[in-house]
Design a protein around this motif. Structure first.
Motif, PDB file in Angstrom:
ATOM      1  N   GLN A   1       0.851  -1.171   0.037  1.00  0.00           N
ATOM      2  CA  GLN A   1       0.189   0.055   0.005  1.00  0.00           C
ATOM      3  C   GLN A   1       0.734   1.049  -0.233  1.00  0.00           C
ATOM      4  O   GLN A   1       2.127   1.182   0.399  1.00  0.00           O
ATOM      5  CB  GLN A   1      -0.970   0.136   1.207  1.00  0.00           C
ATOM      6  CG  GLN A   1      -1.808  -1.166   1.261  1.00  0.00           C
ATOM      7  CD  GLN A   1      -2.822  -1.167   0.178  1.00  0.00           C
ATOM      8  OE1 GLN A   1      -3.211   0.116  -0.374  1.00  0.00           O
ATOM      9  NE2 GLN A   1      -3.560  -2.141  -0.356  1.00  0.00           N
ATOM     10  N   ALA A   2       0.382   2.298  -0.594  1.00  0.00           N
ATOM     11  CA  ALA A   2       1.135   3.649  -0.504  1.00  0.00           C
ATOM     12  C   ALA A   2       1.666   4.029   0.865  1.00  0.00           C
ATOM     13  O   ALA A   2       2.700   4.739   0.794  1.00  0.00           O
ATOM     14  CB  ALA A   2       0.013   4.666  -1.036  1.00  0.00           C
ATOM     15  N   TRP A   3       1.028   3.607   1.986  1.00  0.00           N
ATOM     16  CA  TRP A   3       1.395   4.276   3.140  1.00  0.00           C
ATOM     17  C   TRP A   3       2.695   3.351   3.643  1.00  0.00           C
ATOM     18  O   TRP A   3       3.404   3.956   4.530  1.00  0.00           O
ATOM     19  CB  TRP A   3       0.571   4.547   4.119  1.00  0.00           C
ATOM     20  CG  TRP A   3      -0.350   3.030   4.155  1.00  0.00           C
ATOM     21  CD1 TRP A   3      -0.099   1.897   5.020  1.00  0.00           C
ATOM     22  CD2 TRP A   3      -1.627   2.850   3.750  1.00  0.00           C
ATOM     23  NE1 TRP A   3      -1.116   0.762   4.872  1.00  0.00           N
ATOM     24  CE2 TRP A   3      -1.826   1.473   3.932  1.00  0.00           C
ATOM     25  CE3 TRP A   3      -2.593   3.439   2.726  1.00  0.00           C
ATOM     26  CZ2 TRP A   3      -3.308   0.696   3.548  1.00  0.00           C
ATOM     27  CZ3 TRP A   3      -3.647   2.772   2.324  1.00  0.00           C
ATOM     28  CH2 TRP A   3      -3.967   1.472   2.550  1.00  0.00           C
ATOM     29  N   ASP A   4       3.139   2.229   3.091  1.00  0.00           N
ATOM     30  CA  ASP A   4       4.024   1.423   3.465  1.00  0.00           C
ATOM     31  C   ASP A   4       5.629   1.691   2.715  1.00  0.00           C
ATOM     32  O   ASP A   4       6.571   1.162   3.499  1.00  0.00           O
ATOM     33  CB  ASP A   4       3.853  -0.072   3.197  1.00  0.00           C
ATOM     34  CG  ASP A   4       2.677  -0.574   4.000  1.00  0.00           C
ATOM     35  OD1 ASP A   4       2.420  -0.127   5.098  1.00  0.00           O
ATOM     36  OD2 ASP A   4       1.745  -1.315   3.654  1.00  0.00           O
ATOM     37  N   CYS A   5       5.353   2.505   1.919  1.00  0.00           N
ATOM     38  CA  CYS A   5       6.721   2.297   0.982  1.00  0.00           C
ATOM     39  C   CYS A   5       7.489   3.757   0.555  1.00  0.00           C
ATOM     40  O   CYS A   5       8.613   3.721   0.387  1.00  0.00           O
ATOM     41  CB  CYS A   5       6.612   1.430  -0.110  1.00  0.00           C
ATOM     42  SG  CYS A   5       5.319   2.248  -1.417  1.00  0.00           S
ATOM     43  N   PRO A   6       6.906   4.886   0.500  1.00  0.00           N
ATOM     44  CA  PRO A   6       7.557   6.028   0.202  1.00  0.00           C
ATOM     45  C   PRO A   6       8.911   6.256   0.807  1.00  0.00           C
ATOM     46  O   PRO A   6       9.944   6.580   0.157  1.00  0.00           O
ATOM     47  CB  PRO A   6       6.615   7.344   0.042  1.00  0.00           C
ATOM     48  CG  PRO A   6       5.081   6.571   0.418  1.00  0.00           C
ATOM     49  CD  PRO A   6       5.364   5.177   1.090  1.00  0.00           C
ATOM     50  N   ALA A   7       8.882   6.363   2.036  1.00  0.00           N
ATOM     51  CA  ALA A   7      10.281   6.642   2.710  1.00  0.00           C
ATOM     52  C   ALA A   7      11.234   5.688   2.256  1.00  0.00           C
ATOM     53  O   ALA A   7      12.476   5.905   1.943  1.00  0.00           O
ATOM     54  CB  ALA A   7      10.093   6.815   4.336  1.00  0.00           C
ATOM     55  N   GLY A   8      10.855   4.334   2.466  1.00  0.00           N
ATOM     56  CA  GLY A   8      11.915   3.376   2.079  1.00  0.00           C
ATOM     57  C   GLY A   8      12.426   3.543   0.624  1.00  0.00           C
ATOM     58  O   GLY A   8      13.384   3.084   0.474  1.00  0.00           O
ATOM     59  N   ILE A   9      11.425   3.996  -0.407  1.00  0.00           N
ATOM     60  CA  ILE A   9      11.668   3.774  -1.610  1.00  0.00           C
ATOM     61  C   ILE A   9      12.893   5.002  -1.943  1.00  0.00           C
ATOM     62  O   ILE A   9      13.921   4.806  -2.546  1.00  0.00           O
ATOM     63  CB  ILE A   9      10.517   4.081  -2.628  1.00  0.00           C
ATOM     64  CG1 ILE A   9       9.683   2.815  -2.696  1.00  0.00           C
ATOM     65  CG2 ILE A   9      11.052   4.722  -3.926  1.00  0.00           C
ATOM     66  CD1 ILE A   9       8.357   3.105  -3.396  1.00  0.00           C
ATOM     67  N   LEU A  10      12.540   5.936  -1.401  1.00  0.00           N
ATOM     68  CA  LEU A  10      13.637   7.251  -1.255  1.00  0.00           C
ATOM     69  C   LEU A  10      14.964   6.631  -0.771  1.00  0.00           C
ATOM     70  O   LEU A  10      16.202   7.023  -1.039  1.00  0.00           O
ATOM     71  CB  LEU A  10      13.080   8.417  -0.591  1.00  0.00           C
ATOM     72  CG  LEU A  10      13.981   9.671  -0.545  1.00  0.00           C
ATOM     73  CD1 LEU A  10      14.514  10.135  -1.795  1.00  0.00           C
ATOM     74  CD2 LEU A  10      13.540  10.578   0.402  1.00  0.00           C
ATOM     75  N   ILE A  11      15.062   6.059   0.388  1.00  0.00           N
ATOM     76  CA  ILE A  11      16.030   5.881   1.322  1.00  0.00           C
ATOM     77  C   ILE A  11      16.945   4.730   0.330  1.00  0.00           C
ATOM     78  O   ILE A  11      17.946   4.963   0.226  1.00  0.00           O
ATOM     79  CB  ILE A  11      15.854   5.232   2.445  1.00  0.00           C
ATOM     80  CG1 ILE A  11      15.190   6.459   3.384  1.00  0.00           C
ATOM     81  CG2 ILE A  11      17.103   4.424   3.472  1.00  0.00           C
ATOM     82  CD1 ILE A  11      14.721   5.851   4.812  1.00  0.00           C
ATOM     83  N   VAL A  12      16.125   3.753  -0.410  1.00  0.00           N
ATOM     84  CA  VAL A  12      16.783   2.641  -1.183  1.00  0.00           C
ATOM     85  C   VAL A  12      17.510   3.669  -2.381  1.00  0.00           C
ATOM     86  O   VAL A  12      18.889   3.366  -2.630  1.00  0.00           O
ATOM     87  CB  VAL A  12      15.817   1.843  -1.456  1.00  0.00           C
ATOM     88  CG1 VAL A  12      16.562   1.042  -2.611  1.00  0.00           C
ATOM     89  CG2 VAL A  12      15.503   0.926  -0.454  1.00  0.00           C
ATOM     90  N   ARG A  13      16.811   4.544  -2.892  1.00  0.00           N
ATOM     91  CA  ARG A  13      17.385   4.826  -4.111  1.00  0.00           C
ATOM     92  C   ARG A  13      18.557   5.891  -3.670  1.00  0.00           C
ATOM     93  O   ARG A  13      19.529   5.985  -4.330  1.00  0.00           O
ATOM     94  CB  ARG A  13      16.401   6.009  -4.798  1.00  0.00           C
ATOM     95  CG  ARG A  13      15.179   5.143  -5.515  1.00  0.00           C
ATOM     96  CD  ARG A  13      14.360   6.020  -6.075  1.00  0.00           C
ATOM     97  NE  ARG A  13      13.066   5.032  -6.637  1.00  0.00           N
ATOM     98  CZ  ARG A  13      12.138   5.550  -7.335  1.00  0.00           C
ATOM     99  NH1 ARG A  13      11.912   6.978  -7.159  1.00  0.00           N
ATOM    100  NH2 ARG A  13      11.288   4.959  -8.099  1.00  0.00           N
TER     101      ARG A  13
END
Length: 144
Positions: A87-99
């Protein structure tokens, strides 16, 4: 930011400026061989990733949390992460951190993710294309 109270770690990133764990720069793994990779998986009956990782000689872990798995990819303690539906609330911070830690993720279109969720793949750069091939079986990683 991602805070993991169970281990007392704070992960953060600033677009175009890097990623950190507790203020120390982090970087994704340099893994290039799927046979030596550890892939974290969000368990789903629709995921061919488990079979592929195991048949290639790699290891599979299920952390039970998208946020934990993305933090592990960002800091290099896991080489990749795949889940067929987040879900959208699970991943935005993690996506930015990984990138910002040098990793790759599939494109996650905001409006589509907000409306219905979708698949998420994150990994070390050298593994991404191979994992994306496997993940793409029956999935739309572009979000279209």
């Amino acid at each position: 930011m991602i805070y993991l109270p169970c281990v007392g770690r704070l992960y953060s990133a600033v677009r175009n400026d890097g990623a950190w764990c507790d203020g120390v720069p982090i970087h994704v793994s340099r893994a290039t061989d799927l046979a030596e990779a550890t892939i974290t998986i969000g368990i789903s009956r629709r995921a061919p990733m488990i079979e592929t990782a195991l048949r290639s000689g790699g290891a599979v872990r299920c952390m039970g949390s998208c946020v934990v798995a993305l933090a592990m990819v960002a800091e290099g303690t896991a080489d990749g992460y795949f889940e067929t539906h987040v879900q959208a609330w699970d991943c935005p911070a993690g996506i930015l951190i990984v990138r910002e830690a040098g990793g790759r993720t599939n494109e996650v279109p905001g409006p589509i993710m907000l409306a219905r969720g979708g698949p998420l793949l994150a990994s070390a750069p050298a593994l991404f294309d191979r994992l994306a091939e496997v993940a793409a079986v029956g999935l739309d990683l572009a979000g279209g």
